[in-house]
Design an enzyme around this catalytic site. Structure first.
Site, PDB file in Angstrom:
ATOM      1  N   ASP A 271       1.054  -1.215   0.053  1.00  0.00           N
ATOM      2  CA  ASP A 271       0.198  -0.211  -0.218  1.00  0.00           C
ATOM      3  C   ASP A 271       1.114   1.387   0.034  1.00  0.00           C
ATOM      4  O   ASP A 271       1.904   1.381   0.360  1.00  0.00           O
ATOM      5  CB  ASP A 271      -0.760  -0.195   0.908  1.00  0.00           C
ATOM      6  CG  ASP A 271      -2.215   1.143   1.250  1.00  0.00           C
ATOM      7  OD1 ASP A 271      -2.481   1.550   0.081  1.00  0.00           O
ATOM      8  OD2 ASP A 271      -1.986   1.229   2.626  1.00  0.00           O
TER       9      ASP A 271
ATOM     10  N   GLU B 299      -1.808  -1.036  -6.287  1.00  0.00           N
ATOM     11  CA  GLU B 299      -3.132  -0.148  -5.950  1.00  0.00           C
ATOM     12  C   GLU B 299      -3.156   0.472  -7.850  1.00  0.00           C
ATOM     13  O   GLU B 299      -1.738   1.440  -8.060  1.00  0.00           O
ATOM     14  CB  GLU B 299      -3.209   0.345  -5.127  1.00  0.00           C
ATOM     15  CG  GLU B 299      -4.490  -0.015  -4.384  1.00  0.00           C
ATOM     16  CD  GLU B 299      -4.541   0.319  -3.307  1.00  0.00           C
ATOM     17  OE1 GLU B 299      -6.431   0.732  -3.285  1.00  0.00           O
ATOM     18  OE2 GLU B 299      -4.145   1.442  -2.893  1.00  0.00           O
TER      19      GLU B 299
ATOM     20  N   ASP C  65      -2.935  -0.011   7.496  1.00  0.00           N
ATOM     21  CA  ASP C  65      -2.553   0.170   6.417  1.00  0.00           C
ATOM     22  C   ASP C  65      -1.728  -0.969   5.824  1.00  0.00           C
ATOM     23  O   ASP C  65      -1.420  -1.996   4.937  1.00  0.00           O
ATOM     24  CB  ASP C  65      -1.208   0.737   7.109  1.00  0.00           C
ATOM     25  CG  ASP C  65      -1.592   2.157   6.527  1.00  0.00           C
ATOM     26  OD1 ASP C  65      -2.065   3.034   6.066  1.00  0.00           O
ATOM     27  OD2 ASP C  65      -0.377   3.268   7.249  1.00  0.00           O
TER      28      ASP C  65
END
Ligand SMILES: [Zn+2]
Length: 414
Positions: free
Chosen positions: A194, A278, A360
């Site tokens: 992330d 992502e 996270d």
């Protein structure tokens, strides 16, 4: 890439090697002529092309430009064009042509006129060699220009670009044809990452890679130098000095950031067969938000670029997941989706399975899970998850930080 003949064999690839260049005073003068002539040719033919189009309603072709250039050099008053390597000028025409093609392919905006204040650069299509271990020979510089050689040059030299940045430093980027590296052995491991603001990245295994303190220090310095610059009068000598000071800090930030990104991306590619990330539309975010500075500072997109090309070199896989997937507030243990999650909530407890999540780490675990399920099913069914998408968009309006950033992404995505 310049001209034809860029065919690569199956086991070959291009690699760029960038070195600091240390020209003598005399060489600086000749370099300045190359920058100037390249800029002149670019702007001159950009104007010619525009004029030609207005008058004839058709594009002035590359070959026509090249013929005009040959004639131009013979014209009175343009003798100075002969002082520089003529191949650099042709390379400039090629660049202009590429800029036009990209515009027509809708890949970029209409080409702009270049100004001296931009980065100065020119290309050298061929005849580049190492004279000694730390001197590079290029046409018109027979005695060779000194380089700071911090790494070995590999493969066959193809072309080069010499540039001068706003702080006055010279660089040469040498494009070589090298053999493809040997692929890493399979490790059988996958990881999700992330991208954050406070920490640069957080992995599904709980590692955090921080933004180094060094960058923070430079940021404060940058703010100070920018304040000084803003107080200087336009066109004054003091302003020029202040501008260079700002450019120097920018350079240090870029360098230490690149350093960090190279280290992390190399490590991830070495240790994992599959890396899930992502899909964040950074371009859209930077344009529209106050947090632009923070985002560009952590420079997500440049990290992802490094990760992707290294993965390709070493036979790893980078899976990019849908940007509408609510990775932060989905429980990575039981799939329960939390109704709302504010940015202040750094940890949360799942109401269904009672797992306590670090925000996270949970997100990166979900990114990995998502990537693995996309891979096994071959499709990304979340794109059709109409129920989730509007919800994420509307809830992301509050708060600051990554949820807002993600909202900005949605807004800027056609
Ligand atoms: Zn749960």
């Amino acid at each position: 890439m310049i001209g034809k003949g860029s065919e690569l064999k199956k086991n070959e690839m291009h690699e760029a090697f960038k070195f600091r260049l240390l020209p003598t005073k005399e060489q600086e003068v000749l370099l300045a002529k190359h920058f100037g002539c390249s800029r002149f040719i670019y702007n001159h033919f950009l104007a010619e092309k525009q004029k030609h189009y207005l008058e004839n309603k058709e594009t002035l072709k590359f070959n026509a430009c090249q013929n005009m250039l040959i004639k131009q050099k013979k014209n009175e008053g343009y003798e100075w064009l002969k002082e520089v390597n003529s191949q650099c000028l042709v390379a400039t025409l090629v660049n202009l042509e590429t800029a036009y093609t990209n515009f027509f392919k809708k890949k970029s905006k209409f080409p702009k006129f270049k100004s001296k204040k931009n980065k100065n650069s020119f290309q050298i299509p061929q005849h580049i060699s190492l004279k000694t271990s730390n001197t590079i020979r290029v046409p018109k510089f027979k005695e060779g220009i000194k380089i700071v050689k911090h790494r070995e040059l590999k493969g066959k030299i193809k072309s080069a670009t010499i540039s001068k940045n706003p702080s006055g430093k010279y660089y040469i980027s040498i494009l070589c044809v090298v053999e493809k590296p040997i692929k890493h052995k399979k490790t059988g491991k996958s990881i999700g990452i992330d991208l954050g603001l406070k920490d640069f990245i957080i992995t599904s295994e709980g590692q955090r890679y921080c933004n180094p303190k060094l960058i923070r220090k430079y940021e404060r310095k940058l703010a100070k130098k920018q304040r000084i610059l803003s107080r200087k009068e336009k066109g004054s000598k003091g302003r020029d000095k202040a501008r260079i000071a700002v450019a120097k800090v920018h350079e240090k930030i870029t360098n230490s950031r690149n350093d960090m990104q190279h280290k992390i991306s190399s490590k991830l590619v070495k240790d994992y067969d599959l890396i899930a990330i992502e899909d964040l539309n950074v371009k859209g975010m930077v344009k529209n938000h106050k947090l632009a500075k923070a985002i560009s500072d952590v420079a997500w997109s440049s990290f992802v670029t490094k990760l992707k090309y290294k993965a390709q070199w070493y036979g790893r896989e980078v899976v990019v997941i849908d940007r509408f997937y609510p990775s932060s507030k989905t429980c990575s243990c039981c799939d329960n989706v939390k109704e709302s999650l504010s940015l202040e909530e750094r940890t949360w407890t799942c109401s269904q399975c009672n797992t306590i999540h670090d925000r996270d780490v949970n997100a990166s675990k979900n990114i990995l899970r998502r990537a693995l399920s996309i891979k096994s099913s071959g499709t990304d069914d979340y794109r059709n998850g109409a129920e989730v998408r509007p919800e994420v968009v509307s809830k992301a309006t509050k708060g600051t930080g990554d949820e807002v950033l993600k909202k900005k992404v949605y807004e800027n995505t056609p």
